[in-house]
Design a protein around this motif. Structure first.
Motif, PDB file in Angstrom:
ATOM      1  N   ASN A  59      -7.071  -9.248  -3.708  1.00  0.00           N
ATOM      2  CA  ASN A  59      -6.689  -8.361  -4.803  1.00  0.00           C
ATOM      3  C   ASN A  59      -6.188  -9.157  -6.000  1.00  0.00           C
ATOM      4  O   ASN A  59      -5.933 -10.355  -5.906  1.00  0.00           O
ATOM      5  N   THR A  60      -6.061  -8.489  -7.127  1.00  0.00           N
ATOM      6  CA  THR A  60      -5.691  -9.153  -8.372  1.00  0.00           C
ATOM      7  C   THR A  60      -4.212  -9.527  -8.425  1.00  0.00           C
ATOM      8  O   THR A  60      -3.788 -10.212  -9.354  1.00  0.00           O
ATOM      9  N   ASN A  61      -3.405  -9.089  -7.447  1.00  0.00           N
ATOM     10  CA  ASN A  61      -1.993  -9.476  -7.382  1.00  0.00           C
ATOM     11  C   ASN A  61      -1.717 -10.463  -6.264  1.00  0.00           C
ATOM     12  O   ASN A  61      -0.562 -10.793  -6.005  1.00  0.00           O
ATOM     13  N   GLY A  62      -2.772 -10.933  -5.587  1.00  0.00           N
ATOM     14  CA  GLY A  62      -2.574 -11.820  -4.448  1.00  0.00           C
ATOM     15  C   GLY A  62      -3.212 -13.172  -4.661  1.00  0.00           C
ATOM     16  O   GLY A  62      -3.741 -13.491  -5.728  1.00  0.00           O
ATOM     17  N   GLY A  63      -3.169 -13.980  -3.620  1.00  0.00           N
ATOM     18  CA  GLY A  63      -3.763 -15.310  -3.673  1.00  0.00           C
ATOM     19  C   GLY A  63      -5.188 -15.294  -3.141  1.00  0.00           C
ATOM     20  O   GLY A  63      -5.913 -14.305  -3.279  1.00  0.00           O
ATOM     21  N   LEU A  64      -5.576 -16.400  -2.512  1.00  0.00           N
ATOM     22  CA  LEU A  64      -6.921 -16.511  -1.955  1.00  0.00           C
ATOM     23  C   LEU A  64      -7.177 -15.404  -0.940  1.00  0.00           C
ATOM     24  O   LEU A  64      -8.222 -14.756  -0.948  1.00  0.00           O
ATOM     25  N   ILE A  65      -6.206 -15.171  -0.067  1.00  0.00           N
ATOM     26  CA  ILE A  65      -6.215 -14.022   0.822  1.00  0.00           C
ATOM     27  C   ILE A  65      -5.020 -13.155   0.448  1.00  0.00           C
ATOM     28  O   ILE A  65      -3.876 -13.575   0.553  1.00  0.00           O
ATOM     29  N   GLN A  74       0.144  -2.869 -10.219  1.00  0.00           N
ATOM     30  CA  GLN A  74      -1.187  -2.296 -10.126  1.00  0.00           C
ATOM     31  C   GLN A  74      -2.171  -3.402  -9.738  1.00  0.00           C
ATOM     32  O   GLN A  74      -2.019  -4.542 -10.165  1.00  0.00           O
ATOM     33  N   SER A  75      -3.175  -3.043  -8.970  1.00  0.00           N
ATOM     34  CA  SER A  75      -4.158  -4.052  -8.581  1.00  0.00           C
ATOM     35  C   SER A  75      -5.499  -3.407  -8.254  1.00  0.00           C
ATOM     36  O   SER A  75      -5.575  -2.258  -7.821  1.00  0.00           O
ATOM     37  N   LEU A 128      -0.363  -5.510   5.179  1.00  0.00           N
ATOM     38  CA  LEU A 128       0.634  -6.554   4.956  1.00  0.00           C
ATOM     39  C   LEU A 128       0.113  -7.406   3.809  1.00  0.00           C
ATOM     40  O   LEU A 128      -0.971  -7.969   3.900  1.00  0.00           O
ATOM     41  N   SER A 129       0.890  -7.512   2.729  1.00  0.00           N
ATOM     42  CA  SER A 129       0.364  -8.170   1.538  1.00  0.00           C
ATOM     43  C   SER A 129       1.432  -9.030   0.868  1.00  0.00           C
ATOM     44  O   SER A 129       2.623  -8.698   0.871  1.00  0.00           O
ATOM     45  N   ASN A 130       0.973 -10.130   0.279  1.00  0.00           N
ATOM     46  CA  ASN A 130       1.824 -11.000  -0.530  1.00  0.00           C
ATOM     47  C   ASN A 130       1.565 -10.658  -2.000  1.00  0.00           C
ATOM     48  O   ASN A 130       0.467 -10.884  -2.502  1.00  0.00           O
ATOM     49  N   VAL A 131       2.565 -10.116  -2.688  1.00  0.00           N
ATOM     50  CA  VAL A 131       2.409  -9.663  -4.067  1.00  0.00           C
ATOM     51  C   VAL A 131       2.931 -10.742  -5.014  1.00  0.00           C
ATOM     52  O   VAL A 131       4.047 -11.246  -4.845  1.00  0.00           O
ATOM     53  N   LEU A 155     -13.682  -1.029  -1.674  1.00  0.00           N
ATOM     54  CA  LEU A 155     -13.407  -1.433  -3.050  1.00  0.00           C
ATOM     55  C   LEU A 155     -12.532  -0.378  -3.698  1.00  0.00           C
ATOM     56  O   LEU A 155     -12.915   0.807  -3.732  1.00  0.00           O
ATOM     57  N   GLY A 156     -11.365  -0.778  -4.222  1.00  0.00           N
ATOM     58  CA  GLY A 156     -10.473   0.257  -4.721  1.00  0.00           C
ATOM     59  C   GLY A 156      -9.415  -0.209  -5.698  1.00  0.00           C
ATOM     60  O   GLY A 156      -9.396  -1.364  -6.146  1.00  0.00           O
ATOM     61  N   TYR A 157      -8.544   0.737  -5.997  1.00  0.00           N
ATOM     62  CA  TYR A 157      -7.444   0.536  -6.943  1.00  0.00           C
ATOM     63  C   TYR A 157      -6.159   1.008  -6.274  1.00  0.00           C
ATOM     64  O   TYR A 157      -6.133   2.066  -5.630  1.00  0.00           O
ATOM     65  N   MET A 158      -5.091   0.219  -6.432  1.00  0.00           N
ATOM     66  CA  MET A 158      -3.800   0.567  -5.840  1.00  0.00           C
ATOM     67  C   MET A 158      -2.692   0.465  -6.874  1.00  0.00           C
ATOM     68  O   MET A 158      -2.695  -0.446  -7.712  1.00  0.00           O
ATOM     69  N   ILE A 159      -1.744   1.382  -6.784  1.00  0.00           N
ATOM     70  CA  ILE A 159      -0.533   1.302  -7.591  1.00  0.00           C
ATOM     71  C   ILE A 159       0.656   1.412  -6.639  1.00  0.00           C
ATOM     72  O   ILE A 159       0.648   2.226  -5.709  1.00  0.00           O
TER      73      ILE A 159
END
Length: 244
Positions: free
Chosen positions: A44-50, A232-233, A73-76, A208-212
């Motif tokens: 995602n656009t707010n994360g790293g490689l994974i 947002q990502s 589980l995500s690293n923002v 494929l999506g959008y998250m807020i």
């Protein structure tokens, strides 16, 4: 963006190749199922490689509609994070003071828009989900040279660690996680699901999506720049799973 497109093309090519290679299995073309269990990797656009990990359990409601529970589980990251190399060859993010790990349980609905033909094509569905967010704000540790002989490993502080050339690297993996603070919030997402599998017993595809996502307070990832409580990502998740 170029890297994101490359990964997306590789993912699509891989699932199409696997679908063609195994299309002669006995359950090919049989798409009737009541439960599915899928897991995947997120970019995602707010994360790293994974960007994170993903798990979902879906249940049939009608022939065209499913409900699901999922856990992410995500690293923002802050969009202004820039990675530098040290004189020792290590890398670090200058100005970063905290990590944000987001745990997102979600409930959602998925509606099939276009079913695929037997043994070929792509099934397209739309989905939406909402749920709470539990944020873990963990300190970002660096190794800092006080002089030529002495170094310290501590959380980055812009008032103390003013020279980026004295930074020799980051702390150990998960160091400081036990000192995390909690942030409570909520998240909502909308997405299109592209399924490439040809078997009833398993599933392969891309979401494929959008998250807020928002929290009740600002998250101080980089103290010297603008920090947010709303993120947002745009994302995609490559997933694989099982059905019955």
């Amino acid at each position: 963006m170029k890297f994101l497109k490359t990964i997306l093309l590789v993912g699509i090519s891989s699932v199409l190749f696997l679908s063609e290679a195994f299309a002669q299995r006995e359950d090919a073309g049989n798409y009737e199922y009541d439960k599915e269990y899928v897991f995947g990797l997120n970019k995602n656009t707010n994360g790293g490689l994974i960007g994170g990990l993903f798990f979902k359990v879906g249940t049939r409601i009608t022939d065209e509609q499913f409900s699901f529970f999922s856990l992410e589980l995500s690293n923002v990251k802050n969009p202004k994070e820039v990675r530098y190399n040290t004189v020792l060859g290590n890398s670090y993010i200058f100005g970063k003071s905290n990590y944000l790990y987001s745990i997102r349980p979600q409930y959602g609905r998925e509606v099939i828009l276009f079913k695929k033909a037997p043994n070929q094509g792509v099934q397209v569905s739309a989905l939406a989900a909402v749920g709470p967010s539990l944020g873990l704000i963990a300190p970002y540790y660096i190794e800092y040279a006080i002089n030529r002989l002495e170094t310290v490993r501590e959380q980055y502080n812009p008032e103390v660690h003013q020279s980026r050339f004295n930074i020799l690297g980051t702390g150990r993996l998960f160091e400081g996680l036990g000192e995390s603070e909690l942030a409570i919030g909520a998240n909502v997402k909308a997405a299109v699901n592209l399924e490439f599998g040809v078997f009833r017993s398993n599933v392969t595809g891309l979401e494929l999506g959008y998250m807020i996502e928002g929290f009740t307070k600002e998250i101080p990832l980089i103290p010297t720049t603008e920090n947010r409580q709303l993120f947002q990502s745009v994302y995609f998740t490559f997933y694989y799973g099982f059905r019955k």
